[in-house]
Design an enzyme around this catalytic site. Structure first.
Site, PDB file in Angstrom:
ATOM      1  N   GLY A 119       0.718  -1.295   0.010  1.00 46.42           N
ATOM      2  CA  GLY A 119      -0.058  -0.016  -0.014  1.00 46.42           C
ATOM      3  C   GLY A 119       0.947   1.069   0.125  1.00 46.42           C
ATOM      4  O   GLY A 119       2.318   1.174   0.219  1.00 46.42           O
ATOM      5  N   PRO A 120       0.222   2.419  -0.191  1.00 48.04           N
ATOM      6  CA  PRO A 120       1.095   3.834  -0.187  1.00 48.04           C
ATOM      7  C   PRO A 120       1.813   3.914   0.821  1.00 48.04           C
ATOM      8  O   PRO A 120       1.743   3.420   2.104  1.00 48.04           O
ATOM      9  CB  PRO A 120      -0.167   4.790  -0.181  1.00 48.04           C
ATOM     10  CG  PRO A 120      -1.402   4.187   0.120  1.00 48.04           C
ATOM     11  CD  PRO A 120      -1.284   2.563  -0.223  1.00 48.04           C
ATOM     12  N   GLY A 122       3.969   5.258   4.421  1.00 52.10           N
ATOM     13  CA  GLY A 122       3.256   6.226   5.610  1.00 52.10           C
ATOM     14  C   GLY A 122       1.889   5.770   6.061  1.00 52.10           C
ATOM     15  O   GLY A 122       1.372   6.506   6.731  1.00 52.10           O
ATOM     16  N   HIS A 338      -8.096  32.904 -11.168  1.00 48.94           N
ATOM     17  CA  HIS A 338      -8.068  31.298 -11.257  1.00 48.94           C
ATOM     18  C   HIS A 338      -8.579  30.638 -10.028  1.00 48.94           C
ATOM     19  O   HIS A 338      -9.414  29.723 -10.044  1.00 48.94           O
ATOM     20  CB  HIS A 338      -6.558  31.011 -11.230  1.00 48.94           C
ATOM     21  CG  HIS A 338      -6.153  29.663 -11.378  1.00 48.94           C
ATOM     22  ND1 HIS A 338      -5.479  29.098 -12.368  1.00 48.94           N
ATOM     23  CD2 HIS A 338      -6.062  28.842 -10.531  1.00 48.94           C
ATOM     24  CE1 HIS A 338      -5.235  27.855 -12.164  1.00 48.94           C
ATOM     25  NE2 HIS A 338      -5.466  27.572 -10.861  1.00 48.94           N
ATOM     26  N   GLU A 339      -8.200  31.311  -8.836  1.00 50.41           N
ATOM     27  CA  GLU A 339      -8.651  30.496  -7.498  1.00 50.41           C
ATOM     28  C   GLU A 339     -10.227  30.379  -7.563  1.00 50.41           C
ATOM     29  O   GLU A 339     -11.113  29.733  -7.020  1.00 50.41           O
ATOM     30  CB  GLU A 339      -8.113  30.832  -6.221  1.00 50.41           C
ATOM     31  CG  GLU A 339      -6.221  30.537  -6.404  1.00 50.41           C
ATOM     32  CD  GLU A 339      -6.106  29.307  -6.511  1.00 50.41           C
ATOM     33  OE1 GLU A 339      -6.878  28.441  -6.009  1.00 50.41           O
ATOM     34  OE2 GLU A 339      -5.104  29.033  -6.901  1.00 50.41           O
ATOM     35  N   ASP A 413      -2.936  21.640 -12.119  1.00 50.94           N
ATOM     36  CA  ASP A 413      -4.244  21.021 -12.275  1.00 50.94           C
ATOM     37  C   ASP A 413      -4.313  20.285 -13.427  1.00 50.94           C
ATOM     38  O   ASP A 413      -5.120  19.300 -13.411  1.00 50.94           O
ATOM     39  CB  ASP A 413      -5.256  22.512 -12.443  1.00 50.94           C
ATOM     40  CG  ASP A 413      -5.189  23.424 -11.235  1.00 50.94           C
ATOM     41  OD1 ASP A 413      -4.857  22.953 -10.260  1.00 50.94           O
ATOM     42  OD2 ASP A 413      -5.369  24.551 -11.526  1.00 50.94           O
TER      43      ASP A 413
HETATM   44  P1  ADP Z   1       4.999   2.835   6.343  1.00 48.46           P
HETATM   45  O1  ADP Z   1       5.817   1.572   6.898  1.00 48.46           O
HETATM   46  O2  ADP Z   1       3.590   2.141   5.929  1.00 48.46           O
HETATM   47  O3  ADP Z   1       5.552   3.647   5.137  1.00 48.46           O
HETATM   48  P2  ADP Z   1       5.234   3.821   8.934  1.00 48.46           P
HETATM   49  O4  ADP Z   1       4.677   2.564   9.354  1.00 48.46           O
HETATM   50  O5  ADP Z   1       6.572   3.988   8.803  1.00 48.46           O
HETATM   51  O6  ADP Z   1       4.637   3.964   7.223  1.00 48.46           O
HETATM   52  O7  ADP Z   1       4.325   5.057   9.610  1.00 48.46           O
HETATM   53  C1  ADP Z   1       5.175   6.556   9.500  1.00 48.46           C
HETATM   54  C2  ADP Z   1       4.521   6.917  10.669  1.00 48.46           C
HETATM   55  O8  ADP Z   1       2.997   7.333  10.451  1.00 48.46           O
HETATM   56  C3  ADP Z   1       4.343   6.354  11.855  1.00 48.46           C
HETATM   57  O9  ADP Z   1       5.365   6.390  12.889  1.00 48.46           O
HETATM   58  C4  ADP Z   1       3.044   7.013  12.721  1.00 48.46           C
HETATM   59  O10 ADP Z   1       3.752   8.154  13.367  1.00 48.46           O
HETATM   60  C5  ADP Z   1       2.454   7.534  11.598  1.00 48.46           C
HETATM   61  N1  ADP Z   1       1.192   6.507  11.354  1.00 48.46           N
HETATM   62  C6  ADP Z   1       0.938   5.937  10.124  1.00 48.46           C
HETATM   63  N2  ADP Z   1       0.016   5.080  10.189  1.00 48.46           N
HETATM   64  C7  ADP Z   1      -0.422   5.060  11.471  1.00 48.46           C
HETATM   65  C8  ADP Z   1      -1.689   4.549  11.901  1.00 48.46           C
HETATM   66  N3  ADP Z   1      -2.404   3.857  11.554  1.00 48.46           N
HETATM   67  N4  ADP Z   1      -2.016   4.974  13.308  1.00 48.46           N
HETATM   68  C9  ADP Z   1      -1.026   5.959  13.979  1.00 48.46           C
HETATM   69  N5  ADP Z   1       0.202   6.619  13.397  1.00 48.46           N
HETATM   70  C10 ADP Z   1       0.287   6.118  12.160  1.00 48.46           C
HETATM   71 ZN    ZN Z   2      -5.646  25.704  -9.987  1.00 48.44          ZN
END
Ligand code: ADP
Ligand code: ZN
Ligand code: MG
Length: 508
Positions: A119-120, A122, A338-339, A413
């Site tokens: 998955g994406p 973060g 624009h905005e 955009d």
């Molecule tokens: P990934 O491994 O999916 O790239 P991470 O697990 O390293 O992401 O997440 C990075 C940070 O984002 C974590 O340290 C936390 O602070 C925050 N975070 C991401 N997902 C969650 C979640 N479901 N609940 C709480 N914090 C999250």
């Molecule tokens: Zn725009």
């Protein structure tokens, strides 16, 4: 530092004969002075030795391979990962196995060897793996895929081997391989013998270790589509779990988790912050909370207020206020139209009032509109997508309507609108070739037709927007003027200007 120590030792040595001669005259000094000298010399030597060890570059290979995978212990628990209840349930079984491997041994039941989070970025993939380790009191060995691939052929494979050796000695243990795509890229794509060897070794280890010993391998990737099929076969990473960007409820929970222990003003509405942050990842949300705290500190406040969160959202999504960017009157004029075009289109097509509208440059953006997304829509109709494209194109449409000229201001955009139209045609089967999806490489012979379809969507949306704006031209002028004067207008002010602009009727 080492040199200073050596000097100290030399001085001590030179001093010793003097001390000895002195003790001949005063016999009672002999024993204490000898003892002093030997202790001091031994001590200094020991320290010097230690310092030398640190300052020298060469670290024995054994230690290096220890370093490359660090065993981590921290206080992350399932509580710290919010909004991923289904995933926690999904790995419940694995957690139970790590806690009582014997139970499974008795039944001869096999637990999934490898779990793949995809998955994406973060979204909490790493976080969940760490929490699982802590909750089950397992050891955690972390390795990042990119660390395996070095210049020297064979190093990656031997690192993989050493990780699994260590894991088996430390059961129960979770081996976490981050960015596994760095090793596991499909072998069809290119030829890289180091990566192939590393991947092969990983496959061997995955097949080799005994399933009931208490080692679980978890890997994470943003690119499932790139992975080699061999990795995904049964008995390897056969359990694949999607970790996506959080929905509204999940965002609210994640925000709550990160707000724990922070002084928050009473008027703060977490739900509202969640609804303004549609499409953002958990990492993004954590960042917003941190930024908001920093903003509050900078303003010397005692608590973090709603406006600090708003500012943080703007800062993280659009970038910092860019006060170095000086705009000419003409540019400001153009950006305010624009905005305003975006804002009126948002009202007209989606029935939503923007939260704020500004022509103060932030990051690379010259101006922007912030909209409260409300509930996330998981299922989008063709019409919803078209409306999105209309709103995206409304900035440029407005400029063209007023100034009859095209500017570079619409770059972003246009990119987004083109991407959406491309997805409609290629991924969602929303074109003349109904139900037909396209792969740009495989369907290269259809390239011309695909492009025609994309252009048709963009043209139709643009014309619709142009027409809507020209019908509501008075409104557009009024809003642009207000924005030009104030540079930043918020929802109540926007509502006032657009009073009488019948949102509900228009949205039908
Ligand atoms: P990934 O491994 O999916 O790239 P991470 O697990 O390293 O992401 O997440 C990075 C940070 O984002 C974590 O340290 C936390 O602070 C925050 N975070 C991401 N997902 C969650 C979640 N479901 N609940 C709480 N914090 C999250
Ligand atoms: Zn725009
Ligand atoms: Mg990660």
């Amino acid at each position: 530092m080492g040199n200073k120590l050596r000097t100290a030792i030399a001085v001590l040595m030179a001093f010793s004969p003097a001390l000895l001669i002195f003790s001949i005259y005063k016999t009672s000094w002999v024993i204490p002075s000898m003892a002093f000298m030997s202790f001091a010399t031994i001590g200094l030597f020991a320290i010097a030795q230690k310092m030398n060890n640190y300052s020298y570059e060469s670290v024995p290979f054994k230690e290096e391979s220890e370093r490359e995978t660090n065993t981590v212990k921290d206080d992350i628990t399932f509580e710290s990962v919010a909004g991923v209840e289904e995933i926690k349930e999904e790995i419940e079984e694995v957690a139970d196995f790590l806690k009582n491997p014997n139970k499974y041994k008795v039944f001869g039941a096999k637990i999934p060897k490898g779990i793949l989070f995809y998955g994406p970025p973060g979204t909490g993939k790493t976080l969940i793996a760490r929490a699982l380790a802590n909750e089950t009191e397992s050891n955690f060995i972390y390795a990042s895929g990119s660390e395996f691939i070095e210049k020297f052929v064979g190093v990656g494979a031997s690192r993989v081997r050493s990780i699994f050796e260590r894991a088996q000695k430390r059961c129960p243990c979770i081996v976490f391989i981050d960015e596994i795509d760095a090793i596991g890229v499909s072998r069809n794509t290119d030829n890289n013998s180091e990566r192939d060897q590393t991947l092969n070794q990983l496959l061997i280890e995955l097949d080799g270790f005994n399933q009931n010993e208490g080692v679980v391998v978890i890997a994470a990737t943003n690119r499932l589509d790139m992975l080699d099929d061999a990795l995904l076969r049964p008995g390897r990473f056969d359990r694949q779990i999607y970790v996506g960007n959080p929905c509204l409820n999940a965002r609210e929970k994640i925000l709550q988790v990160h707000l724990v222990g922070k002084p928050v003003a009473k008027n703060v509405d977490v739900r509202k912050i969640a609804s303004k942050t549609g499409g953002m990842s958990g990492a993004h949300l954590a960042n917003i909370i941190n930024e908001a705290a920093l903003i509050a500190i900078k303003k010397k406040k005692k608590t973090i207020a709603q406006e600090d969160f708003d500012e943080a959202i703007v800062k993280t999504s659009a970038g910092l206020k860019n006060s170095n960017m000086l705009l000419s009157e003409k540019e400001k004029q153009s950006i305010s139209y624009h905005e305003s075009g975006h804002a009126i289109a948002e009202c007209f097509f989606n029935g939503k009032m923007p939260d704020r509208l500004t022509i103060v440059p932030h990051g690379a953006a010259l101006g922007f509109m912030m909209v409260d997304g409300g509930e996330d829509k998981m299922l989008l109709a063709q019409e919803d997508l078209e409306k999105r494209i209309c709103v995206l194109l409304a900035g440029r449409a407005s400029e063209e309507l007023v100034f009859s000229e095209l500017t570079t201001g619409a770059q972003n955009d246009l990119q987004k609108a083109n991407q959406l139209a491309n997805q409609m045609v290629c991924d969602f089967g929303m074109s003349r070739y109904k139900n037909r999806v396209f792969n740009r490489q495989m369907d290269a012979f259809m390239s011309k037709e695909i492009n025609e379809e994309i252009t048709a969507i963009l043209d139709s949306c643009y014309n619709k927007t142009l027409e809507m704006l020209s019908i509501n031209f008075e409104m557009l002028e009024k809003l642009a003027r207000e924005l030009r004067e104030k540079e930043l207008i918020k929802r109540p002010e926007i509502e006032k200007v657009l009073e009488g602009f019948s949102i509900t009727a228009a949205a039908e």
